[in-house]
Design a protein around this motif. Structure first.
Motif, PDB file in Angstrom:
ATOM      1  N   ALA A  94      10.834 -27.854  30.246  1.00 31.02           N
ATOM      2  CA  ALA A  94      10.070 -28.302  30.482  1.00 31.02           C
ATOM      3  C   ALA A  94       8.763 -28.794  31.052  1.00 31.02           C
ATOM      4  CB  ALA A  94      10.208 -30.419  30.668  1.00 31.02           C
ATOM      5  N   ASP A 132       4.391 -29.827  32.254  1.00 34.05           N
ATOM      6  CA  ASP A 132       3.227 -30.400  32.363  1.00 34.05           C
ATOM      7  C   ASP A 132       2.724 -30.538  33.276  1.00 34.05           C
ATOM      8  OD1 ASP A 132       3.079 -33.260  29.519  1.00 34.05           O
ATOM      9  OD2 ASP A 132       2.325 -33.324  31.523  1.00 34.05           O
ATOM     10  N   LYS A 189       5.564 -37.885  33.643  1.00 31.17           N
ATOM     11  CA  LYS A 189       5.828 -36.676  31.512  1.00 31.17           C
ATOM     12  C   LYS A 189       7.266 -36.195  31.797  1.00 31.17           C
ATOM     13  CE  LYS A 189       1.909 -37.793  29.070  1.00 31.17           C
ATOM     14  NZ  LYS A 189       0.192 -36.842  28.652  1.00 31.17           N
ATOM     15  N   VAL A 234       8.833 -26.511  25.853  1.00 34.14           N
ATOM     16  CA  VAL A 234       8.051 -27.592  25.908  1.00 34.14           C
ATOM     17  C   VAL A 234       6.788 -27.944  26.299  1.00 34.14           C
ATOM     18  CG1 VAL A 234       7.475 -29.628  24.108  1.00 34.14           C
ATOM     19  CG2 VAL A 234      10.008 -28.262  24.544  1.00 34.14           C
ATOM     20  N   VAL A 270      11.514 -31.585  23.423  1.00 35.49           N
ATOM     21  CA  VAL A 270      12.884 -31.536  24.181  1.00 35.49           C
ATOM     22  C   VAL A 270      14.078 -31.826  23.494  1.00 35.49           C
ATOM     23  CG1 VAL A 270      13.740 -32.509  26.279  1.00 35.49           C
ATOM     24  CG2 VAL A 270      11.408 -31.494  26.149  1.00 35.49           C
ATOM     25  N   ALA A 305      15.887 -32.023  29.028  1.00 36.19           N
ATOM     26  CA  ALA A 305      15.384 -31.089  29.548  1.00 36.19           C
ATOM     27  C   ALA A 305      16.208 -30.636  31.317  1.00 36.19           C
ATOM     28  CB  ALA A 305      13.910 -31.034  30.283  1.00 36.19           C
ATOM     29  N   ALA A 340      10.977 -36.411  30.250  1.00 40.07           N
ATOM     30  CA  ALA A 340      11.906 -35.196  29.511  1.00 40.07           C
ATOM     31  C   ALA A 340      13.819 -34.805  29.911  1.00 40.07           C
ATOM     32  CB  ALA A 340      10.815 -34.108  29.734  1.00 40.07           C
ATOM     33  N   GLY A 397       6.035 -33.595  23.208  1.00 42.33           N
ATOM     34  CA  GLY A 397       6.451 -32.998  23.279  1.00 42.33           C
ATOM     35  C   GLY A 397       8.057 -33.524  24.189  1.00 42.33           C
ATOM     36  N   SER A 398       7.945 -34.444  24.472  1.00 46.25           N
ATOM     37  CA  SER A 398       9.089 -35.307  24.773  1.00 46.25           C
ATOM     38  C   SER A 398      10.124 -35.455  23.367  1.00 46.25           C
ATOM     39  CB  SER A 398       8.901 -36.837  25.558  1.00 46.25           C
ATOM     40  OG  SER A 398       8.870 -36.270  26.724  1.00 46.25           O
ATOM     41  N   THR A 446      12.230 -28.450  34.760  1.00 47.69           N
ATOM     42  CA  THR A 446      10.745 -28.725  34.125  1.00 47.69           C
ATOM     43  C   THR A 446       9.809 -27.544  35.658  1.00 47.69           C
ATOM     44  OG1 THR A 446      11.020 -30.529  36.178  1.00 47.69           O
ATOM     45  CG2 THR A 446      11.639 -30.859  34.120  1.00 47.69           C
ATOM     46  N   CYS A 486       4.283 -32.764  27.621  1.00 46.03           N
ATOM     47  CA  CYS A 486       5.488 -33.568  27.170  1.00 46.03           C
ATOM     48  C   CYS A 486       5.268 -35.126  27.192  1.00 46.03           C
ATOM     49  CB  CYS A 486       6.497 -33.739  28.573  1.00 46.03           C
ATOM     50  SG  CYS A 486       7.288 -31.772  28.617  1.00 46.03           S
TER      51      CYS A 486
END
Length: 361
Positions: free
Chosen positions: A209, A211, A216, A185, A196, A225, A220, A192-193, A228, A188
């Protein structure tokens, strides 16, 4: 008899919003009057304020809302006074070519209330997404009201009316994320979150995730998530490949709406994988991809409009999952505020300080 209530108005391009007295008519045929309980602060409201949607000022802002039906017009049978509802901007017609083929989530003739809400001097208002819920009461088409469990938190329920549904639907409905899939994604924020969270709900085994904002990414992680990626100064495509055994993700959801991040999504997916665009671009943006790459990589490039949701099907289901503790929607409510705090909430949202501010009435 019409009623007068307080509402948040965007009167001119790039001007700060103001609280004004709104005149709300009694519901006519096919309409419903709703007493708003809560309404989320969404980027789309900022786009309206700043002229990014159209120039039909003044706007009555707010659209991610829940409330209680107070009155209905003639011939309305699906909802009744006292029903707790989530407002939606896809009141399906039931008669267009999409509806007749059993694909009401793609209805080509969605509709809003026929009557106009106005300022006291008679100036007609343009309600955001046909809803206008930064107000104590609003007038909508009855089909924009989806009845859900009244025990749900109004602040949480309202968020399904736009951003959270868009993100969850991008994963579940548009992306068809399945058990064991890998998902990336990009972006986030609220949408976006939610993507997730939707990927986790669908049983994805690896959810990446991406970003540039650590806050953020932390949100996530709370929503499911497994990995990250801080995209600042990082090759996002390579980062996704490293986390997917060199292959790329089965589904990549682009929740930013920019050509640069869409290109990342395109190349970060596995061969025959799926790209879902749910981030909203501006009219001036253009995308360039080698057509041979589009052909050679196969798979699907999809756009997700409102998470391809059907409110009558999806809203009650997601509220039930929330009530069962299987979908943590409380994470999305960063703060609750009053109508007078909307402009400041826009600033906090722009700084990435919140997932959602929610106006409670």
């Amino acid at each position: 008899m019409s009623q007068q209530v307080r509402g948040v108005i965007a009167a001119a391009k790039n001007a700060e919003v103001s609280i004004e007295t709104i005149v709300v008519p009694d519901p006519g045929p096919g309409e419903a009057l709703v007493r708003v309980r809560a309404c989320g602060v969404c980027h789309t409201d900022v786009h309206y304020r700043d002229g990014g949607i159209n120039d039909e000022y003044p706007f009555l802002l707010g659209h991610e809302a829940s409330g209680v039906v107070e009155a209905v017009g003639p011939d309305v049978t699906d909802v009744a006074p006292g029903d707790f509802v989530i407002l939606n901007w896809r009141a399906v017609c039931g008669d267009c070519r999409a509806c007749r083929r059993g694909r009401s989530q793609y209805c080509f003739n969605t509709h809003n209330a026929t009557q106009k809400m106005t300022l006291v001097d008679g100036t007609e208002l343009s309600p955001a997404l046909g809803i206008g819920a930064f107000a104590e009461k609003t007038l909508v088409a009855a089909g924009q009201c989806t009845k859900v469990d009244p025990e749900a938190s109004p602040a949480v329920a309202g968020l399904l009316g736009c951003g959270v549904m868009a993100g969850i639907g991008a994963a579940v409905n548009t992306g068809n994320v399945g058990r064991g899939d890998s998902v990336a994604v990009i972006g986030c924020g609220g949408v976006g979150s939610a993507a997730v969270a939707g990927s986790r709900l669908a049983g994805a085994s690896r959810i990446i995730a991406i970003d540039v904002d650590r806050r953020k990414l932390d949100w996530a992680k709370q929503l499911g998530a497994t990995h990250t990626v801080d995209a600042y100064g990082v090759d996002v495509v390579e980062a996704v490949r490293e986390l997917t055994d060199g292959n790329g993700a089965d589904v990549v959801i682009e929740a930013v709406g920019r050509p640069e991040t869409y290109e990342q999504a395109f190349y970060a997916r596995d061969l025959a994988g799926t790209v879902v665009l749910v981030g909203v671009p501006t009219p001036d943006m253009r995308l360039e991809l080698p057509l041979l790459d589009v052909f050679a990589r196969g798979g699907a490039l999809k756009s997700s409009w409102y998470g391809d949701c059907l409110p009558s099907r999806d809203f009650p289901m997601l509220i039930d999952l929330y009530r069962q503790g299987r979908l943590d929607l409380d994470v999305f409510v960063s703060e609750t505020i009053g109508l007078d705090d909307v402009e400041a909430a826009f600033t906090r949202m722009g700084r990435g300080e919140v997932l959602r501010s929610v106006v409670e009435l």
